[in-house]
Design a protein around this motif. Structure first.
Motif, PDB file in Angstrom:
ATOM      1  N   LEU A 147       0.848  -1.187   0.000  1.00 57.87           N
ATOM      2  CA  LEU A 147       0.000   0.000   0.000  1.00 57.87           C
ATOM      3  C   LEU A 147       0.883   1.235   0.000  1.00 57.87           C
ATOM      4  CD1 LEU A 147      -2.722  -0.940   2.647  1.00 57.87           C
ATOM      5  CD2 LEU A 147      -2.701  -1.396   0.182  1.00 57.87           C
ATOM      6  N   VAL A 148       0.506   2.224  -0.804  1.00 62.55           N
ATOM      7  CA  VAL A 148       1.242   3.484  -0.875  1.00 62.55           C
ATOM      8  C   VAL A 148       0.324   4.576  -0.327  1.00 62.55           C
ATOM      9  CG1 VAL A 148       2.541   5.081  -2.324  1.00 62.55           C
ATOM     10  CG2 VAL A 148       2.460   2.638  -2.924  1.00 62.55           C
ATOM     11  N   LEU A 149       0.658   5.075   0.858  1.00 66.72           N
ATOM     12  CA  LEU A 149      -0.140   6.102   1.531  1.00 66.72           C
ATOM     13  C   LEU A 149       0.236   7.456   0.938  1.00 66.72           C
ATOM     14  CD1 LEU A 149       0.287   4.729   5.160  1.00 66.72           C
ATOM     15  CD2 LEU A 149      -1.398   4.072   3.409  1.00 66.72           C
ATOM     16  N   LEU A 150      -0.759   8.151   0.404  1.00 65.30           N
ATOM     17  CA  LEU A 150      -0.502   9.348  -0.388  1.00 65.30           C
ATOM     18  C   LEU A 150      -1.020  10.632   0.245  1.00 65.30           C
ATOM     19  CD1 LEU A 150      -1.582   7.907  -3.861  1.00 65.30           C
ATOM     20  CD2 LEU A 150       0.742   8.161  -3.005  1.00 65.30           C
ATOM     21  N   CYS A 151      -0.237  11.697   0.054  1.00 71.84           N
ATOM     22  CA  CYS A 151      -0.684  13.053   0.374  1.00 71.84           C
ATOM     23  C   CYS A 151      -0.015  14.016  -0.606  1.00 71.84           C
ATOM     24  CB  CYS A 151      -0.460  13.401   1.834  1.00 71.84           C
ATOM     25  SG  CYS A 151       1.245  13.696   2.275  1.00 71.84           S
TER      26      CYS A 151
END
Length: 141
Positions: free
Chosen positions: A94-98
Motif C-alpha cells: 500500500l502506498v499512503l498518499l498526500c
C-alpha cells in the motif's frame, strides 16, 4: 488472521509522484486531489488524515496532536483497516498518499509522521518512495 492476508508492506509518496507499479494507492488526506490523476484512487483511510483543528499548527504541536490521534486508534485497528484494502486488491503493498513534495527543504508532512509512529508502534519501516530533503520527518515529540 494468519498467513498471506496478514502481510502489510507500507510506503508513502505524494499524489504527483505515485506510479502504479509501486503498489495500491491510498488517500490519507482530508480532501481529494483537485487535479487529474493518471491513475485510479479508489481507496481512502480517513482515519490517517490529520484533523482540521491542528492542521495549520506549527510542526511540533501538529506532530504531538497527530501522534496522539494515532495512539488513540492504535496499530491493531489501523492494520485491520489497511488489511481490508490489501485483501480487496490482492496486493500487500500500500502506498499512503498526500500532497507535500518532501524534496523541498523545510517541508514536512503527516505521511512521514505516520511512518515514524508506525515504526515506533510496530517495528516496521514505512519507506518514502519520493526523494526527500535531508530532514528527519515526524520525530518531534
Amino acid at each position: 488472521m494468519e498467513g498471506k492476508s496478514c502481510v502489510l508492506t507500507l510506503f508513502t509518496n505524494r499524489y504527483q509522484a505515485y506510479q502504479p507499479p509501486q503498489g495500491v494507492p491510498v488517500r490519507i488526506t482530508l480532501g481529494a486531489p483537485r487535479f487529474k490523476l493518471p491513475y485510479s484512487l479508489t481507496h481512502a483511510v480517513r482515519e490517517l488524515a490529520p484533523r482540521r483543528e491542528y492542521l495549520s499548527r506549527p510542526e511540533p504541536e501538529f506532530i504531538k496532536a497527530y501522534r496522539a490521534d494515532l495512539d488513540r486508534l492504535g496499530p491493531a485497528r489501523i492494520a485491520e483497516r489497511l488489511r481490508e484494502i490489501t485483501e480487496a486488491e490482492n496486493d500487500h503493498r500500500l502506498v499512503l498518499l498526500c500532497f507535500e513534495d518532501l524534496s523541498k527543504p523545510a517541508l514536512w508532512c503527516h505521511r512521514r509522521t505516520f511512518a515514524s509512529w508506525w515504526k515506533d508502534a510496530t517495528g516496521d519501516e514505512v519507506r518514502e518512495l519520493s526523494p526527500m530533503a535531508d530532514y528527519k520527518q515526524g520525530t518531534l515529540m
